[in-house]
Design a protein around this motif. Structure first.
Motif, PDB file in Angstrom:
ATOM      1  N   GLU A 141       5.350   3.501  10.079  1.00  0.00           N
ATOM      2  CA  GLU A 141       5.157   4.919   9.745  1.00  0.00           C
ATOM      3  C   GLU A 141       5.381   5.124   8.250  1.00  0.00           C
ATOM      4  O   GLU A 141       6.218   5.910   7.835  1.00  0.00           O
ATOM      5  N   GLY A 142       4.627   4.425   7.449  1.00  0.00           N
ATOM      6  CA  GLY A 142       4.790   4.516   6.015  1.00  0.00           C
ATOM      7  C   GLY A 142       3.508   4.162   5.296  1.00  0.00           C
ATOM      8  O   GLY A 142       2.518   3.734   5.908  1.00  0.00           O
ATOM      9  N   SER A 143       3.538   4.298   3.993  1.00  0.00           N
ATOM     10  CA  SER A 143       2.356   4.060   3.176  1.00  0.00           C
ATOM     11  C   SER A 143       2.106   2.571   2.986  1.00  0.00           C
ATOM     12  O   SER A 143       2.945   1.723   3.319  1.00  0.00           O
ATOM     13  N   VAL A 144       0.946   2.253   2.422  1.00  0.00           N
ATOM     14  CA  VAL A 144       0.660   0.892   2.006  1.00  0.00           C
ATOM     15  C   VAL A 144       1.713   0.482   0.982  1.00  0.00           C
ATOM     16  O   VAL A 144       2.229   1.297   0.235  1.00  0.00           O
ATOM     17  N   GLY A 145       2.036  -0.798   0.974  1.00  0.00           N
ATOM     18  CA  GLY A 145       3.081  -1.285   0.078  1.00  0.00           C
ATOM     19  C   GLY A 145       4.403  -1.482   0.776  1.00  0.00           C
ATOM     20  O   GLY A 145       5.392  -1.869   0.143  1.00  0.00           O
ATOM     21  N   GLY A 146       4.435  -1.271   2.083  1.00  0.00           N
ATOM     22  CA  GLY A 146       5.675  -1.388   2.834  1.00  0.00           C
ATOM     23  C   GLY A 146       5.766  -2.673   3.637  1.00  0.00           C
ATOM     24  O   GLY A 146       5.430  -3.762   3.166  1.00  0.00           O
ATOM     25  N   PHE A 147       6.202  -2.551   4.896  1.00  0.00           N
ATOM     26  CA  PHE A 147       6.456  -3.701   5.748  1.00  0.00           C
ATOM     27  C   PHE A 147       5.239  -4.615   5.874  1.00  0.00           C
ATOM     28  O   PHE A 147       5.337  -5.838   5.726  1.00  0.00           O
ATOM     29  N   GLY A 148       4.078  -4.048   6.150  1.00  0.00           N
ATOM     30  CA  GLY A 148       2.876  -4.861   6.296  1.00  0.00           C
ATOM     31  C   GLY A 148       2.563  -5.653   5.041  1.00  0.00           C
ATOM     32  O   GLY A 148       2.134  -6.818   5.111  1.00  0.00           O
ATOM     33  N   SER A 149       2.778  -5.054   3.892  1.00  0.00           N
ATOM     34  CA  SER A 149       2.532  -5.747   2.634  1.00  0.00           C
ATOM     35  C   SER A 149       3.502  -6.903   2.455  1.00  0.00           C
ATOM     36  O   SER A 149       3.119  -7.976   1.962  1.00  0.00           O
ATOM     37  N   PHE A 150       4.766  -6.700   2.868  1.00  0.00           N
ATOM     38  CA  PHE A 150       5.745  -7.779   2.762  1.00  0.00           C
ATOM     39  C   PHE A 150       5.366  -8.948   3.674  1.00  0.00           C
ATOM     40  O   PHE A 150       5.517 -10.115   3.304  1.00  0.00           O
ATOM     41  N   VAL A 151       4.886  -8.627   4.874  1.00  0.00           N
ATOM     42  CA  VAL A 151       4.471  -9.671   5.811  1.00  0.00           C
ATOM     43  C   VAL A 151       3.284 -10.448   5.251  1.00  0.00           C
ATOM     44  O   VAL A 151       3.261 -11.693   5.287  1.00  0.00           O
ATOM     45  N   LEU A 152       2.291  -9.735   4.742  1.00  0.00           N
ATOM     46  CA  LEU A 152       1.135 -10.410   4.145  1.00  0.00           C
ATOM     47  C   LEU A 152       1.540 -11.296   2.980  1.00  0.00           C
ATOM     48  O   LEU A 152       1.036 -12.414   2.820  1.00  0.00           O
ATOM     49  N   HIS A 153       2.435 -10.822   2.163  1.00  0.00           N
ATOM     50  CA  HIS A 153       2.905 -11.597   1.015  1.00  0.00           C
ATOM     51  C   HIS A 153       3.560 -12.898   1.472  1.00  0.00           C
ATOM     52  O   HIS A 153       3.312 -13.975   0.907  1.00  0.00           O
ATOM     53  N   PHE A 154       4.388 -12.793   2.507  1.00  0.00           N
ATOM     54  CA  PHE A 154       5.040 -13.998   3.017  1.00  0.00           C
ATOM     55  C   PHE A 154       4.034 -14.975   3.616  1.00  0.00           C
ATOM     56  O   PHE A 154       4.064 -16.179   3.339  1.00  0.00           O
ATOM     57  N   LEU A 155       3.125 -14.459   4.444  1.00  0.00           N
ATOM     58  CA  LEU A 155       2.159 -15.341   5.108  1.00  0.00           C
ATOM     59  C   LEU A 155       1.250 -16.024   4.094  1.00  0.00           C
ATOM     60  O   LEU A 155       0.910 -17.206   4.253  1.00  0.00           O
ATOM     61  N   ALA A 156       0.876 -15.295   3.056  1.00  0.00           N
ATOM     62  CA  ALA A 156       0.028 -15.902   2.020  1.00  0.00           C
ATOM     63  C   ALA A 156       0.777 -17.003   1.296  1.00  0.00           C
ATOM     64  O   ALA A 156       0.236 -18.096   1.048  1.00  0.00           O
ATOM     65  N   GLY A 157       2.018 -16.747   0.952  1.00  0.00           N
ATOM     66  CA  GLY A 157       2.814 -17.747   0.250  1.00  0.00           C
ATOM     67  C   GLY A 157       3.089 -18.967   1.104  1.00  0.00           C
ATOM     68  O   GLY A 157       3.222 -20.080   0.583  1.00  0.00           O
ATOM     69  N   ALA A 158       3.197 -18.768   2.422  1.00  0.00           N
ATOM     70  CA  ALA A 158       3.464 -19.880   3.327  1.00  0.00           C
ATOM     71  C   ALA A 158       2.196 -20.614   3.742  1.00  0.00           C
ATOM     72  O   ALA A 158       2.259 -21.595   4.498  1.00  0.00           O
ATOM     73  N   GLY A 159       1.041 -20.166   3.263  1.00  0.00           N
ATOM     74  CA  GLY A 159      -0.216 -20.813   3.598  1.00  0.00           C
ATOM     75  C   GLY A 159      -0.715 -20.541   4.997  1.00  0.00           C
ATOM     76  O   GLY A 159      -1.661 -21.191   5.461  1.00  0.00           O
ATOM     77  N   LEU A 160      -0.126 -19.573   5.664  1.00  0.00           N
ATOM     78  CA  LEU A 160      -0.485 -19.314   7.058  1.00  0.00           C
ATOM     79  C   LEU A 160      -1.759 -18.487   7.190  1.00  0.00           C
ATOM     80  O   LEU A 160      -2.325 -18.392   8.289  1.00  0.00           O
TER      81      LEU A 160
END
Length: 642
Positions: free
Chosen positions: A567-586
């Motif tokens: 329940e929040g804007s872009v740049g929140g939880f979903g962005s953190f998850v994407l950042h982690f998955l991208a860095g982990a190569g997933l």
């Protein structure tokens, strides 16, 4: 036979130009009819009542004396502007207040030419008004700017910053009306104070004052300063207002804000004078004036649901589930009973944040700092340096006002201040100005911050206990407005493992990662997906920072589709998850991931359910997102079950 109208004069005054045609002795009747109409309208819609009733006479007087909308009239906060709306071509819609597609509960530029500035956050009127006044002067215009600000709003530093700036400019036409309705900062008002106010606002007095000023300019500097101060202090002795005079404002008052015979001549004098510079008019009013239940109420029926116009009794739906606000307060009381270092801090919202309950239990350990979020945050930082455990209970949308202090005074020093963020997500009738859309993004980007979101009332209790236990860095936990799920409540919250989520339901095909109170919608969506043959995992993330990387990694490798919901804007939880998955190569392994956030727009007031439907965060939207990610024809599959 048609019954005679209860508001015959008001029926003739749909816009201010018609009010200006009335004789002064007709305005008392107009004010009485306006009060009746305001009470009746709010009884149907709910909303803010007490503040509006307190400014009925002032509203009538301002629109009678000044040439609105050419003269700009700004209502600070705007929750007292319902009578203003009735008089400015919106009476036919006044019973749509705070309803979907209806009038806003605050002033709004897009709603009317009579609303020159959108308000809802406190203490902005003088800054905006001074900007307008300067713009008018630079454009060669001669119209007035009038700001109506309550004494509570004057507790905010921004109001004094604006007055300090505006007070140095004696060429701009700015009138600030201080609506003193609670703090009782004025001496008793009556005939003598009204006479003095008329006298010092009159053209002869102001002209004489300026003549004396011109003569004093010819004196040596010490004598000139002495003459100016003698005049100011002489007036201050009989009228008060020395503080405002020192800031450069010409003080007039106090005036009885319900006596039109007192209000009209003062406002007319100030309208007609061109020599005063910035003026502050001190008006004394009573919240809830003219409605006995509101006058008798301790909180003056500040904000109400639908109510009976005779008794004042409010029609509130009963629920077995407590509100999140109450759960927070009770959980904090439990923690404070076990730890005498816990301190509660609120910025003028003790009842709104539930801390009025804490005050009854620990009156010496709660501090209401007024409408001063910046001060509240740094005050908490100071408490934290000395080993205390401050909880700053501030609405998400109001915490924005203290953001620099959160960054510099708290996070940079890694001080264990606990932020209890009420009204996270969409808030229904209060609309975009009060929606908590951005806190996950603006707090999550800060180093040293622990960021949590409660999915239900039990989780909120646990997060209060968890925040109390964090003693090496700042933390924040967000929770929505409204009622909980209806779970059995424990005696006290338990301390959660930092950065660890929980799996609520196991599946194999689709994974729904919920951060916050959309968890129940995720569970509904999971049932619908299961009925379509799609086994679904549901995760309550609990933490946006630090992320549960192990859990997210497992979910990403074991499911075809992963969807984050918040329940929040872009740049929140979903962005953190994407950042982690991208860095982990997933993201390179064919994972289909989607993020569901609030849309990139400000959503107007409506019921919360309709707002979330419009935002695309209901169960059916979650199902549609999952099906689309898997390449399934959404139309062929049909929509999610209600």
């Amino acid at each position: 036979m048609t019954a005679p109208s209860k508001t015959p004069l008001l029926d003739r005054c749909g816009v201010p130009s018609q009010i200006r045609k009335l004789k002064p002795d007709q305005l008392r009747q107009l004010a009485d009819e306006l009060r009746v109409e305001t009470i009746d309208a709010v009884s149907v819609t709910g909303g803010h009542l007490g503040a509006g009733l307190g400014v009925v006479e002032l509203t009538v007087a301002l629109h009678h004396v000044f040439d609105t909308p050419n003269d700009r009239l700004i209502w600070d906060v705007g929750h007292q502007a319902y009578p203003h709306k009735i008089l400015t071509d919106r009476r036919d819609r006044i019973r749509t207040l705070r309803q979907g597609g209806g009038l806003s509960g605050f002033t709004k530029r897009s709603e009317s030419q009579y609303d020159p500035f959108g308000t809802a956050h406190s203490s902005t009127s003088i800054s905006a008004g001074y900007g307008m006044a300067v713009a008018n002067r630079l454009s060669g215009k001669n119209n007035h700017v009038i700001c109506v600000i309550g004494d509570g709003a004057m507790s905010a530093g921004m109001a004094y910053e604006a007055m300090n700036n505006a007070g140095s400019d004696d060429k701009s036409r700015l009138i600030v009306i201080l609506n003193d309705n609670d703090m009782s900062i004025a001496p008793p008002v009556g005939a003598m104070s009204a006479y003095l106010s008329r006298l010092i606002s009159s053209k002869p007095y102001i002209s004489l004052r300026h003549l004396a000023k011109d003569i004093a300019e010819r004196f040596p500097r010490p004598l000139k300063q002495a003459a100016r101060r003698a005049e100011e202090y002489a007036r201050g002795m009989v009228t008060g207002g020395t503080l405002f005079e020192e800031m450069g404002f010409y003080y007039v008052g106090p005036i009885d804000g319900h006596n039109l015979d007192h209000l009209l001549p003062v406002l007319q004098n100030l309208r007609d004078s061109e020599d005063t510079g910035p003026v502050l008019v001190h008006v004394v009013t009573q919240k809830g004036k003219g409605f006995p239940p509101a006058e008798a109420s301790a909180d003056k029926l500040h904000a109400v649901s639908k109510f009976d116009v005779v008794t004042g009794a409010q029609a509130k739906a009963k629920s077995n589930a407590p509100t999140y606000t109450r759960v927070f307060a009770q959980a904090l009381i439990k923690e404070a009973e076990a730890d005498d270092k816990i301190i509660a801090v609120t910025a003028a919202m003790p009842s709104g944040t539930g801390l009025d309950l804490f005050d009854k239990r620990f009156p010496e350990r709660i501090f209401d700092v007024g409408i001063a979020e910046q001060h509240a945050v740094t005050f908490c930082a100071g408490l934290a340096t000395e080993g205390y455990k401050p909880f700053a209970a501030i609405y998400s949308t109001f915490l924005q006002r203290g953001y620099d202090q959160v960054v510099h005074d708290v996070a940079l020093q890694s001080l264990p201040v606990r932020f209890a963020i009420d009204r996270a997500g969409l808030v229904g009738a209060d609309g975009a100005t009060h929606a908590g859309a951005f806190d996950t993004a603006y707090l999550g980007c800060l180093p040293n911050m622990v960021l949590m979101a409660a999915s239900d009332e039990v989780e909120l209790m646990d997060m209060v206990a968890t925040a109390a236990a964090i003693d090496d860095r700042p933390s924040a936990f967000r929770y929505p407005r409204g009622e909980g799920v209806g779970l059995d409540m424990p005696e006290r919250g338990r301390v959660l493992e930092i950065g660890k989520g929980r799996v609520v339901q196991e599946g194999s095909k689709v994974a729904l990662l919920s951060f916050g109170a959309r968890l129940q919608e995720c569970l509904i969506a999971a049932q619908d997906l299961a009925a379509r043959g799609l086994s679904t995992t549901v995760v309550d993330a609990r933490f946006a920072k630090p992320l549960d990387e192990d859990l997210i990694r497992r979910v990403a490798t074991e499911h075809e589709v992963v969807i984050t919901i918040e329940e929040g804007s872009v740049g929140g939880f979903g962005s953190f998850v994407l950042h982690f998955l991208a860095g982990a190569g997933l993201l390179d392994q064919g994972l289909k991931i989607r993020t569901m956030v609030l849309p990139d727009t400000f959503l107007d007031h409506d019921t919360p359910a309709k707002q979330y439907e419009e935002a695309g965060l209901s169960a059916r939207h979650i199902v549609a997102t999952a099906l689309k990610a898997m390449g399934i024809d959404v139309l062929a599959q049909g929509v999610a079950r209600a």
